[in-house]
Design an enzyme around this catalytic site. Structure first.
Site, PDB file in Angstrom:
ATOM      1  CD  GLU A   1       0.901   0.322   2.936  1.00  0.00           C
ATOM      2  OE1 GLU A   1       0.850   1.582   2.969  1.00  0.00           O
ATOM      3  OE2 GLU A   1       1.919  -0.345   3.253  1.00  0.00           O
TER       4      GLU A   1
ATOM      5  CD  GLU B   1       7.197   1.947  -1.541  1.00  0.00           C
ATOM      6  OE1 GLU B   1       7.887   1.164  -2.230  1.00  0.00           O
ATOM      7  OE2 GLU B   1       7.487   3.150  -1.393  1.00  0.00           O
TER       8      GLU B   1
END
Lengths: 351, 351
Positions: B174, B317
């Site tokens: 994310e 991420e």
């Protein structure tokens, strides 16, 4: 002995300023500062070791040293002694754990007979550097002579010189039925800790086997009385050929500014000999995994190294080193390939 | 809502007998029993998840969901809000940490705009599934409506269905400035623990910033009063679009018997929503790294998951998931490629 002394003299400390330069670059990449944690540590260590501000890895080699141990006769292992020789053949055919994990890591396995009690025919992939046909039983006397121990170390140094070039990273590994026994004996000798505190279950002995193993090690230390201030005395009296070979590989790597990733318990015993001879080797070593074996942590703490693979491994052969190399390679790629804030047009951290 | 309910209903527990079969094979490989530790655990879990006694991985996908957070206005992050959008472009150009580590892992990054407060043009590699233009400020009211939260989850399910085939392994990731704040709020809501015990420094705020962050989360919980027995209530009131998308991806993966590797703190909050909705998803999840963020461990313990990458990462991420996937792949190779004692002519363990 000349080769060993000469090589120890070549080892220089790494350049701390280079490490700071590397961190400055890492801090400018598109991520919060320090957010890649130990990957950043590995990248700056690679810069400092190699002296290259653009470090790269193009040759990954795992050296798996094989040697036998007279102390296997004392029932300290869950496996019979001939497994050392059988596993060498397994390595050469590519069927062992280290073969699989080295292929995964893109690494080559260099199988070294340094002390197996068996005469191998020439075989593709086998590097024949036998110094002894197994150690003697340490419960009854020294594992080998001091001169043999030095020859084993020097064999490791020569391998580093033969195989190492710029861009190399080495991993260490070993195969030797019963070899957690001499490793524990060595740590007990160096640290002065009680044998029970630095001895584990090896390949999987039961409670009775464990008690026997502790007794065997205590006997070995009493019979041999190794001098903890003399690493070669400890190594030759209660060590092993493959442990000495690993010590030599570490020394050779450090002298050539090649990073060396040590595997678990036995490899760390080898690295510890190198460290006791020349503490500067520490800068060139990456600890890999946190072994299940008691005593492993004692050695790493002594050298100030912190492992980073925590997968409950206890196989040896170099398996933890192979995995660790993939993570060090990831770190080098982060360092080389990530965009900077400026390149990417990303706003920086608030002051 | 129909899609979500239907997909939750499709999730079956994994077959424990398959796990035992897999362990029997592992025990017959040329190594001491259990000596490859957690790699053996991953291999048998892969067998059980996929139902395939010869598991393989031929498609590795990291889904990086991006979303904005109204609560960024409260000064809870070290970075300005526009960094979410800027980092999406960085992902698309391949310059971010997740790009580098995915290339290293041989994985593809699927960048999903599920809730960024910016209208992206079409761009190669960008999957546009925007449900909201950022959440509302949770200090003042709910992040989104319950219906929006469900749509975000269903977007994740649909992605799993579109991208997943036999042989896939998913990773979650994310990007969303301020998103550790809703994640901590969600854990506090589910666990009932004090906010301070489940809140960390995110991208790197100082002591004053930390105190403010705790206060903001406490306010958000008081204002919204989420019902811990209703996961959709918690998610919609104090969660985020990307967290919901991850929940959906986990649910979709479990329904298709696809293993899903969750990243760190925020991804785990997403997985926790999936788990609270349907505890059976747990069998399909691999925890990856042990985040520096406080509260991460609380969530993993709640689900009974144990991480295995301990590199002090806190980037998000999907970076921890990418690394973890390389280790799971290593485990699958061990299972498939190692020789058995019989094949290799190696003597077995003493009885």
């Amino acid at each position: 002995m000349g080769k060993l002394v000469e090589t120890l003299g070549k080892i220089a400390p790494v350049d701390q300023a280079l490490m700071e330069d590397a961190q400055a670059r890492l801090d400018n990449l598109t991520k919060p500062k320090d957010s890649l944690g130990r990957l950043e540590e590995f990248a700056r260590k690679m810069v400092a070791i190699t002296g290259n501000t653009k470090p790269y890895i193009d040759k990954k080699l795992i050296f798996t040293f094989a040697g036998d141990h007279g102390v296997a006769a004392e029932g300290v292992s869950a496996f019979p002694k001939e497994v050392t020789m059988q596993m060498v053949y397994n390595f050469l055919r590519g069927g062992a754990g280290i073969n699989v994990l080295s292929r995964h890591a893109g690494a080559e396995v260099v199988v070294v007979d340094i002390g197996v009690d068996f005469e191998f025919e020439d075989a593709p992939g086998l590097v024949k550097r036998k110094v002894i046909r197994g150690t003697k039983n340490i419960r009854k006397g020294p594992a080998m002579t001091r001169e043999e121990a030095v020859r084993c170390i020097e064999a490791g140094i020569v391998l580093a010189e033969e195989y190492g070039t710029k861009g190399s990273v080495f991993g260490t590994g070993e195969m030797g039925i019963a070899n957690t026994t001499p490793s524990s004996a060595m740590i007990a000798a160096f640290s002065g800790l009680p044998v029970e505190e630095v001895t584990g279950r090896g390949t999987g002995i039961d409670e009775r086997g464990f008690k026997n193993k502790v007794q065997v090690i205590e006997d070995a230390l009493r019979v041999n009385n190794p001098d903890p201030s003399d690493p070669l005395d400890v190594l030759s009296k209660v060590g092993g050929a493959e442990i000495a070979g690993i010590a030599g590989l570490v020394i050779g790597a450090a002298s050539m500014r090649i990073p060396v990733v040590i595997d678990g318990f036995i490899s760390t015993a080898g690295a510890l000999v190198a460290y006791e001879l020349q503490p500067k080797v520490r800068d060139y070593i990456f600890a890999s995994h946190n072994s299940v074996e008691k005593g492993h942590r004692v050695m790493l703490d002594r050298m100030g190294l912190r492992p980073f693979v925590d997968l409950d491994l206890r196989l040896g052969e170099g398996t933890g080193a192979a995995i660790a190399i993939t993570l060090i390679e990831a770190a080098v790629k982060i360092y080389n390939e990530m965009a900077t804030f400026g390149d990417a047009g990303v706003s920086g951290q608030n002051a």
